[in-house]
Design a protein around this motif. Structure first.
Motif, PDB file in Angstrom:
ATOM      1  N   GLY A 122      59.854 -38.375  91.290  1.00 16.67           N
ATOM      2  CA  GLY A 122      59.862 -37.621  90.197  1.00 16.67           C
ATOM      3  C   GLY A 122      58.582 -37.471  89.525  1.00 16.67           C
ATOM      4  O   GLY A 122      58.795 -37.135  88.425  1.00 16.67           O
ATOM      5  N   GLN A 123      57.380 -37.603  90.082  1.00 14.53           N
ATOM      6  CA  GLN A 123      56.247 -37.519  89.341  1.00 14.53           C
ATOM      7  C   GLN A 123      55.926 -36.028  88.842  1.00 14.53           C
ATOM      8  O   GLN A 123      55.323 -35.916  87.649  1.00 14.53           O
ATOM      9  CB  GLN A 123      55.119 -37.753  90.310  1.00 14.53           C
ATOM     10  N   GLY A 124      56.505 -35.128  89.488  1.00 15.75           N
ATOM     11  CA  GLY A 124      56.519 -33.857  88.917  1.00 15.75           C
ATOM     12  C   GLY A 124      57.018 -33.612  87.572  1.00 15.75           C
ATOM     13  O   GLY A 124      56.760 -32.543  86.922  1.00 15.75           O
ATOM     14  N   ARG A 125      58.103 -34.350  87.491  1.00 20.42           N
ATOM     15  CA  ARG A 125      58.736 -34.413  85.984  1.00 20.42           C
ATOM     16  C   ARG A 125      57.755 -34.855  84.852  1.00 20.42           C
ATOM     17  O   ARG A 125      58.352 -34.303  83.544  1.00 20.42           O
ATOM     18  CB  ARG A 125      60.130 -35.064  85.863  1.00 20.42           C
ATOM     19  N   LEU A 126      56.865 -35.483  84.982  1.00 20.93           N
ATOM     20  CA  LEU A 126      55.954 -35.735  84.027  1.00 20.93           C
ATOM     21  C   LEU A 126      54.909 -34.592  83.744  1.00 20.93           C
ATOM     22  O   LEU A 126      54.246 -34.503  82.606  1.00 20.93           O
ATOM     23  CB  LEU A 126      54.894 -36.874  84.485  1.00 20.93           C
ATOM     24  N   ILE A 127      55.077 -33.473  84.235  1.00 23.57           N
ATOM     25  CA  ILE A 127      54.307 -32.365  83.718  1.00 23.57           C
ATOM     26  C   ILE A 127      55.216 -31.209  83.128  1.00 23.57           C
ATOM     27  O   ILE A 127      55.551 -30.408  83.758  1.00 23.57           O
ATOM     28  CB  ILE A 127      53.616 -31.755  85.052  1.00 23.57           C
ATOM     29  N   ASP A 128      55.504 -31.299  82.031  1.00 28.98           N
ATOM     30  CA  ASP A 128      56.441 -30.559  81.079  1.00 28.98           C
ATOM     31  C   ASP A 128      55.216 -29.512  80.283  1.00 28.98           C
ATOM     32  O   ASP A 128      54.288 -29.506  80.387  1.00 28.98           O
ATOM     33  CB  ASP A 128      57.408 -31.048  80.121  1.00 28.98           C
ATOM     34  N   ALA A 129      56.099 -28.758  79.562  1.00 33.67           N
ATOM     35  CA  ALA A 129      55.421 -27.875  78.908  1.00 33.67           C
ATOM     36  C   ALA A 129      54.272 -28.500  77.552  1.00 33.67           C
ATOM     37  O   ALA A 129      53.217 -27.927  77.776  1.00 33.67           O
ATOM     38  CB  ALA A 129      56.474 -26.792  77.837  1.00 33.67           C
ATOM     39  N   ALA A 130      54.698 -29.341  77.095  1.00 31.27           N
ATOM     40  CA  ALA A 130      53.990 -30.012  76.151  1.00 31.27           C
ATOM     41  C   ALA A 130      52.759 -30.837  76.836  1.00 31.27           C
ATOM     42  O   ALA A 130      51.462 -30.686  76.536  1.00 31.27           O
ATOM     43  CB  ALA A 130      54.663 -31.399  75.199  1.00 31.27           C
ATOM     44  N   ALA A 131      53.072 -31.612  78.136  1.00 31.62           N
ATOM     45  CA  ALA A 131      51.990 -32.148  78.791  1.00 31.62           C
ATOM     46  C   ALA A 131      51.012 -31.226  79.339  1.00 31.62           C
ATOM     47  O   ALA A 131      49.942 -31.408  79.512  1.00 31.62           O
ATOM     48  CB  ALA A 131      52.549 -33.016  80.073  1.00 31.62           C
ATOM     49  N   ALA A 132      51.625 -29.975  79.791  1.00 32.56           N
ATOM     50  CA  ALA A 132      50.523 -29.062  80.182  1.00 32.56           C
ATOM     51  C   ALA A 132      49.215 -28.828  79.458  1.00 32.56           C
ATOM     52  O   ALA A 132      48.286 -28.023  79.706  1.00 32.56           O
ATOM     53  CB  ALA A 132      51.161 -27.712  80.783  1.00 32.56           C
TER      54      ALA A 132
END
Length: 346
Positions: A241-251
């Motif tokens: 689930g590394q992809g879940r670390l890139i959310d709207a705030a993290a972008a």
């Protein structure tokens, strides 16, 4: 330096601090005095600003350069997690999803990977699990020629797991000698661990009891060290689930995300961090710069060991996400996952 006790804050400072932390964890954005006033805090804007300044001076809040709002520091988050958080137990559906993945049949690595994936999905973080590599129980051993001087040893375990290892062949090794060695090993070693298999082979070879010709005997002898090399010492580390670390705030902060994903690629360092959580029975929470590994990416790790029936630590399960993750929801979820894996793998 330790975190100050929550009792050192006045009631109104605690109330305002909680509003800031709750709002920040929900939005990822700094929180201004207007938001605090709208939350029901019965203080004037000037009084709210004074309390915010006090909390900032105590090192619990910080004001980003681009905003008049405040956000909790790593120290502030630690104070919140240790002294103010109200845990939210996993729902019936969440518990069922975790238990179903942990109890799936097949090699243990597949059950661990499935459990880690569902934990990642439920927590909106990357899921982590680490266990010592279990020494396989052998079902059969065979050899496949690759080149005149090389063969592939195929080890099949009773649980269906397969390991392949390349061996250098002794001079003069023929195809029939490969088959002979494989048949002998499968008949002699089935049902044993690699360690037990090595001990039996050493006894039989030393006593001259192994019914092998010279080439097959040489292959078995030189293969002993290779087959048992670090057999149960290498930890299995699964990250999902590394992809879940890139959310709207993290972008908005791609550099931080890049640092975090780079950290996750360094599995040896992650394994060391999780290994530090093995001691004790409680959940360990590493927040931001409290751990050097994630100081740059500003990430938090929640990890808990799980034990077998003999009381020994079987492994460590946890999640990694931004420091603003939902601790009240995720900490009990990690706890439940650890308890489930303890039952299933114990």
């Amino acid at each position: 330096m330790g975190t100050l006790p929550i009792t050192e804050l006045t009631d109104r400072a605690r109330d305002i601090f909680r509003v800031v932390v709750d709002s920040y964890l929900a939005s990822g954005q700094p929180v201004g005095s207007k938001t605090i006033a709208l939350s029901g805090i019965n203080l004037s804007p000037a009084s709210i600003r004074n309390v915010l300044q006090e909390l900032e001076e105590r090192g619990l809040l910080a004001a980003p350069h681009t905003s008049a709002g405040r956000m909790p520091t790593d120290t502030g988050l630690r104070l919140f997690v240790d002294g103010m958080m109200h845990a939210m137990e996993p729902s019936v559906e969440e518990r069922a999803a975790i238990e179903a993945r942990a109890a799936r049949s097949g090699p243990v690595e597949e059950a661990l990977a499935a459990t880690t994936a569902v934990l990642s999905g439920l927590s909106a973080c990357a899921g982590l699990v680490m266990v010592p590599k279990r020494e396989m129980i052998l079902r059969s051993i065979g050899f496949i020629p690759l080149a005149p001087s090389q063969a592939l040893a195929v080890l099949v375990a009773e649980d269906g797991a397969v390991e392949n290892r390349v061996l250098q062949l002794p001079p003069g090794m023929t195809g029939s000698a490969l088959i002979e060695a494989g048949n002998y090993l499968s008949a002699t070693l089935a049902g044993l661990t690699l360690g037990q298999a090595r001990e039996r082979l050493e006894r039989e070879l030393a006593a001259g009891q192994a019914a092998l010709d010279g080439a097959a005997r040489a292959l078995v002898e030189q293969g002993l060290a290779v087959w048992t090399e670090d057999g149960d010492r290498r930890p299995i580390l699964i990250v999902r689930g590394q992809g879940r670390l890139i959310d709207a705030a993290a972008a908005a902060d791609l550099e931080r995300v890049r640092d975090l994903l780079d950290d996750l690629e360094g599995k040896q360092e992650i394994a060391r961090l999780l290994d530090s959580a093995r001691a004790g029975d409680s959940t360990r929470i590493f927040i931001g710069a409290e751990n050097k590994l994630f100081a740059l990416s500003g990430s938090s790790v929640i990890a808990r060991p799980f034990r077998g029936l003999d009381g020994q630590v079987v492994g460590v399960v946890g999640v990694i996400g931004p420091t603003r993750l939902n601790y009240a929801r995720v900490v009990p979820m990690v706890d439940f996952t650890a308890a489930t894996l303890a039952r299933v793998m114990g």
